[in-house]
Design a protein around this motif. Structure first.
Motif, PDB file in Angstrom:
ATOM      1  N   ARG A  50       0.832  -1.200   0.000  1.00  0.00           N
ATOM      2  CA  ARG A  50       0.000   0.000   0.000  1.00  0.00           C
ATOM      3  C   ARG A  50       0.870   1.254   0.000  1.00  0.00           C
ATOM      4  NH1 ARG A  50      -2.706   3.821   3.167  1.00  0.00           N
ATOM      5  NH2 ARG A  50      -1.513   3.371   5.035  1.00  0.00           N
ATOM      6  N   TYR A 100      -0.846  -2.385  -6.436  1.00  0.00           N
ATOM      7  CA  TYR A 100      -2.261  -2.386  -6.057  1.00  0.00           C
ATOM      8  C   TYR A 100      -2.766  -3.818  -5.887  1.00  0.00           C
ATOM      9  CZ  TYR A 100      -7.279  -1.706  -6.167  1.00  0.00           C
ATOM     10  OH  TYR A 100      -8.611  -1.729  -5.859  1.00  0.00           O
ATOM     11  N   TYR A 101      -2.440  -4.682  -6.840  1.00  0.00           N
ATOM     12  CA  TYR A 101      -2.861  -6.083  -6.776  1.00  0.00           C
ATOM     13  C   TYR A 101      -2.316  -6.770  -5.526  1.00  0.00           C
ATOM     14  CZ  TYR A 101      -2.968 -11.058  -7.860  1.00  0.00           C
ATOM     15  OH  TYR A 101      -3.141 -12.416  -7.790  1.00  0.00           O
ATOM     16  N   TRP A 103      -1.280  -5.348  -2.752  1.00  0.00           N
ATOM     17  CA  TRP A 103      -1.874  -4.719  -1.571  1.00  0.00           C
ATOM     18  C   TRP A 103      -3.219  -5.372  -1.265  1.00  0.00           C
ATOM     19  CZ3 TRP A 103      -5.022   0.310  -2.168  1.00  0.00           C
ATOM     20  CH2 TRP A 103      -5.594   0.655  -0.943  1.00  0.00           C
ATOM     21  N   LYS A 104      -4.067  -5.502  -2.280  1.00  0.00           N
ATOM     22  CA  LYS A 104      -5.385  -6.113  -2.089  1.00  0.00           C
ATOM     23  C   LYS A 104      -5.258  -7.594  -1.725  1.00  0.00           C
ATOM     24  CE  LYS A 104      -7.935  -2.581  -2.557  1.00  0.00           C
ATOM     25  NZ  LYS A 104      -8.684  -2.074  -1.422  1.00  0.00           N
ATOM     26  N   ARG A 105      -4.288  -8.260  -2.289  1.00  0.00           N
ATOM     27  CA  ARG A 105      -4.076  -9.684  -2.006  1.00  0.00           C
ATOM     28  C   ARG A 105      -3.624  -9.902  -0.560  1.00  0.00           C
ATOM     29  NH1 ARG A 105       0.372 -13.275  -4.984  1.00  0.00           N
ATOM     30  NH2 ARG A 105       0.151 -15.109  -3.678  1.00  0.00           N
ATOM     31  N   GLU A 107      -4.153  -7.805   1.864  1.00  0.00           N
ATOM     32  CA  GLU A 107      -5.182  -7.275   2.752  1.00  0.00           C
ATOM     33  C   GLU A 107      -6.249  -8.323   3.042  1.00  0.00           C
ATOM     34  OE1 GLU A 107      -8.114  -4.184   1.361  1.00  0.00           O
ATOM     35  OE2 GLU A 107      -6.785  -2.916   2.564  1.00  0.00           O
TER      36      GLU A 107
END
Length: 108
Positions: A50, A100-101, A103-105, A107
């Motif tokens: 992030r 971004y990918y 970070w979402k993974r 999270e």
């Protein structure tokens, strides 16, 4: 080797290889370290995904100024400037999307 080949070698290939090697070494060295998600940190490799994405976005104005400076003072032809600018833009977008990918993974 002709002068054009030497110019390509000294301007692009050697610095590119050095950059890749240093990035690889630092990525391996900081692989298991704790990642920072708050505050400022100089070392890119100790940031969470992030924070890496936020750093990429906030560095965009400086990045654009650097490209303008390179285009103005490089002496390259217009086609080389366009190819260089597109290549750098594509790399920037890939890095932003990857952070971004990841970070979402992480999270989830």
């Amino acid at each position: 080797m002709d002068s054009k080949g030497e110019e390509i070698m000294t301007n692009f290939l050697i610095p590119g290889i050095i950059t890749l090697v240093v990035t690889l070494i630092l990525s391996i060295a900081f692989k298991g370290s704790a990642k920072v998600d708050k505050g400022t940190k100089f070392n890119y490799f100790t940031l969470s995904y992030r924070r890496k994405m936020i750093r990429n976005i906030t560095s965009l104005p400086l990045f654009i100024l650097a490209l303008i400076f390179i285009f103005t003072y490089s002496g390259w032809s217009t086609s080389v400037n366009i190819i260089f600018g597109l290549a750098v833009l594509i790399i920037y977008i890939i890095q932003l999307l990857y952070n971004y990918y990841m970070w979402k993974r992480h999270e989830a």
